[in-house]
Design a protein around this motif. Structure first.
Motif, PDB file in Angstrom:
ATOM      1  N   LEU A 137       0.829  -1.211   0.000  1.00  0.00           N
ATOM      2  CA  LEU A 137       0.000   0.000   0.000  1.00  0.00           C
ATOM      3  C   LEU A 137       0.859   1.256   0.000  1.00  0.00           C
ATOM      4  O   LEU A 137       0.513   2.262  -0.653  1.00  0.00           O
ATOM      5  N   ILE A 176       1.735   2.940  -3.289  1.00  0.00           N
ATOM      6  CA  ILE A 176       0.688   3.528  -4.141  1.00  0.00           C
ATOM      7  C   ILE A 176       0.429   4.960  -3.681  1.00  0.00           C
ATOM      8  O   ILE A 176      -0.107   5.191  -2.595  1.00  0.00           O
ATOM      9  N   MET A 186      -7.443   6.666  -4.153  1.00  0.00           N
ATOM     10  CA  MET A 186      -8.036   5.326  -4.296  1.00  0.00           C
ATOM     11  C   MET A 186      -9.560   5.360  -4.262  1.00  0.00           C
ATOM     12  O   MET A 186     -10.166   6.094  -3.488  1.00  0.00           O
ATOM     13  N   CYS A 234      -5.150  -4.450  -5.558  1.00  0.00           N
ATOM     14  CA  CYS A 234      -5.048  -3.102  -6.134  1.00  0.00           C
ATOM     15  C   CYS A 234      -4.821  -3.210  -7.635  1.00  0.00           C
ATOM     16  O   CYS A 234      -3.862  -3.863  -8.083  1.00  0.00           O
ATOM     17  N   VAL A 265      -9.167  -0.233  -5.473  1.00  0.00           N
ATOM     18  CA  VAL A 265      -8.772  -1.148  -4.406  1.00  0.00           C
ATOM     19  C   VAL A 265      -9.991  -1.979  -4.023  1.00  0.00           C
ATOM     20  O   VAL A 265     -11.029  -1.437  -3.636  1.00  0.00           O
ATOM     21  N   THR A 272      -4.724   7.811  -0.037  1.00  0.00           N
ATOM     22  CA  THR A 272      -3.734   7.110  -0.859  1.00  0.00           C
ATOM     23  C   THR A 272      -3.367   5.802  -0.152  1.00  0.00           C
ATOM     24  O   THR A 272      -3.916   5.488   0.911  1.00  0.00           O
ATOM     25  N   GLY A 273      -2.426   5.058  -0.728  1.00  0.00           N
ATOM     26  CA  GLY A 273      -2.059   3.776  -0.148  1.00  0.00           C
ATOM     27  C   GLY A 273      -1.545   3.886   1.272  1.00  0.00           C
ATOM     28  O   GLY A 273      -1.975   3.142   2.170  1.00  0.00           O
TER      29      GLY A 273
END
Length: 584
Positions: free
Chosen positions: A32, A35, A39, A83, A95, A295-296
């Protein structure tokens, strides 16, 4: 570094370990963290063996991915994540979260199911509740986990004041809680009814809303009937419904992921395409209050925060999770802002004047604060903004000194490059000659003038020049010394030459005097010779004349003697007689 969105296969995000409960998997957090794109997080929950994993695989555009079970037991354990690039939104990641099936009688742990459902709600931007058959009272009862949300999720940290509302006392349907909750989609699988009411065709959404209608009255039965429906309506104000026919013949269902499209029910395929299209085009990115997209790394922070609360036996607090995320994000925003300030300051160095440095600082500070404001979360923003101001002020002092150092280094490098040819000429001995120091000074001054014309030297331009020339002073003195020594020797040589020339001139003058004397002598000798020659000539002429006269006289005497003999004349005419003219 480019963000890695495509993960080849799903990985376990939260493992459900027997005796340990829910445990976050570090490997998934690492994936994660890679990334950086925002998302769209789609989670699916529902009773076990209801086909949840198959739907997510189709959303990923794949036949295989999340493992499908073919037995009556729950197959997926914990929460798995996959993902993939978003099919409709460039720059976004899709995701997919596949959750452990709810209601497995063999687990005998309803609390575990509750936390799985709670995490699916808290982590997603769209929650798909997947069930089979119809939306009847049994289906509603199976969704009793919604009622637990008021007990298992709190918006704010419980106040300590007496009489304050505690976590379990928060009213279901709180507007604040709904801000954190996802869009709700009910997917009804193996649907066999006709979508109509009183003979009138209705849409899938209308079918869901009819199922969520409240009963009139205040009876116990009405309250019990309405309680779950009120929770769904208030906690999930954005709702949608999709119904699906059975995808294939019953005997083919165990190998559903292997079936080619021509063996799938055409009606199911159309329903599936419409469902996937809606998810791709309409499901929003995952955000938190304040509009910050997840975000991740941010999603990983939320996962850890919620699971740690569950492990402690506490209730996941949305505000605490956001504050924890805000701490991380604001700290990162602070670092980014400081890094931007440093980068832009370094690019602007050196400045020509102190005023230019102050103006550069002001511009870079404004850019850094603008970046921080855009990136930072509102929670704890003021504290981090104050820290940013302190760090930028300290960096300004650093760059003040660095500006001078960079200027000095840049000027020294420029001088070394300019003086390369001069140094080569020194090494070649060009200036170690008579008049070399003057030539050296002329060439060096020309290079200094070139240096002064160079732009961008900074505040230490003059100081760097003085330092540079001072270091070369010993070489200049050496050239001057050689020039002086050569000058002295040249003067000695010139003196010797002058002495020689004077002696030569004197010898030449002496030679001239001797030559003149010789000439005079020769002239005198010639004059004497000429005088002698003239004298001899005159004497000869006189003698000749006397001889002639004598002959004439003799002739006359001879002729007279013939007439008259004269003894005296005869005597005079004898040899040895004296002439009447006397001695010569």
């Amino acid at each position: 570094m480019a963000s890695k969105i495509q993960k080849p296969e799903p990985v376990c995000l939260i493992k459900n370990k027997k005796g340990k409960g829910l445990v976050v998997q570090p490997g998934a957090l690492q994936l994660l963290s890679e990334i950086t794109q925002p998302m769209v997080v789609v989670a699916i929950a529902g009773p076990y063996r209801s086909g949840k994993s198959y739907l997510l695989n189709r959303l990923a555009g794949q036949r295989r991915g999340f493992s499908l079970g073919s037995s009556v037991r729950a197959h997926t354990k914990g929460i798995w994540i996959w993902c993939v690039p978003h099919p409709c939104k460039p720059g976004y990641a899709l995701v997919l979260l596949d959750t452990e099936g709810l209601g497995d009688t063999e687990k005998g742990d309803t609390e575990n199911d509750t936390w799985i459902f709670v995490l699916a709600v808290l982590l997603s931007s769209t929650l798909i509740y997947n069930s089979k058959g119809t939306i009847d009272q049994q289906a509603m009862d199976n969704l009793h986990y919604v009622l637990k949300l008021s007990e298992c999720v709190q918006v704010k940290t419980a106040p300590k004041e007496a009489g304050a509302v505690q976590a379990g006392e928060e009213q279901p349907g709180s507007d604040r809680r709904a801000l954190f909750f996802p869009t709700f989609i009910w997917a009804v699988r193996d649907f066999t009814l006709q979508l109509e009411v009183d003979g009138k065709e209705i849409s899938e959404d209308e079918y869901l809303e009819n199922a969520l209608k409240l009963k009139d009255g205040s009876s116990q039965e009405a309250q019990s009937y309405n309680r779950l429906r009120e929770c769904i309506r208030q906690l999930f104000p954005e709702r949608k419904c999709f119904v699906f026919d059975q995808p294939a013949r019953k005997k083919d269902l165990p190998r559903l992921e292997e079936l080619p499209d021509n063996m799938l029910d055409p009606e199911f395929q159309q329903q599936e395409e419409r469902f996937c299209s809606y998810i791709g085009q309409n499901c929003p990115p995952k955000t938190i209050p304040g509009g910050h997209e997840i975000t991740g790394s941010r999603l990983g922070t939320l996962v850890v925060s919620y699971v740690e609360a569950i492990q402690r036996g506490a209730v996941p607090c949305l505000e605490s999770a956001v504050l924890a995320l805000a701490e991380i994000e604001n700290s990162a925003a602070l670092k980014e802002a400081v890094a931007l300030y440093q980068s832009q300051m370094e690019q602007g160095l050196p400045t020509e004047t102190t005023q230019e440095l102050l103006e550069l600082h002001a511009r870079c500070e404004e850019e850094a604060k603008r970046l921080f404001t855009a990136r930072a979360f509102e929670e704890s923003r003021e504290r981090f903004q104050a820290e940013l101001t302190v760090q930028l002020e300290a960096l300004k002092e650093h760059f003040w000194m660095r500006n001078e150092r960079v200027s000095h280094e840049k000027c020294t490098a420029a001088l070394q490059e300019l003086f390369q040819d001069l140094d080569r000429r020194i090494n070649d001995g060009v200036y170690f000659m008579l008049g070399g120091y003057q030539l050296f000074q002329r060439d060096q001054q020309a290079l200094v003038e070139q240096y002064r014309k160079l732009p961008g030297k900074g505040v230490k331009a003059d100081a760097a020049l003085q330092d540079f020339l001072q270091k070369r002073e010993s070489m200049a003195r050496t050239i001057l010394k050689v020039d002086h020594e050569l000058t002295e020797k040249e003067e000695q040589i010139e003196n010797l030459k002058a002495q020689y020339e004077r002696a030569e001139q004197e010898r030449e003058a002496e030679r001239k005097r001797l030559d003149e004397r010789e000439i005079e002598k020769k002239m005198l000798l010639k004059l004497l010779s000429d005088m002698k020659a003239r004298w001899r000539k005159k004497r000869e002429e006189k003698e000749n004349k006397n001889d002639h006269q004598s002959k004439e006289q003799d002739n006359k005497s001879t002729s007279g003697s013939e007439k008259k003999s004269n003894p005296e004349d005869q005597q005079n005419s004898k040899p040895g007689g004296k002439s009447s003219d006397g001695p010569r």
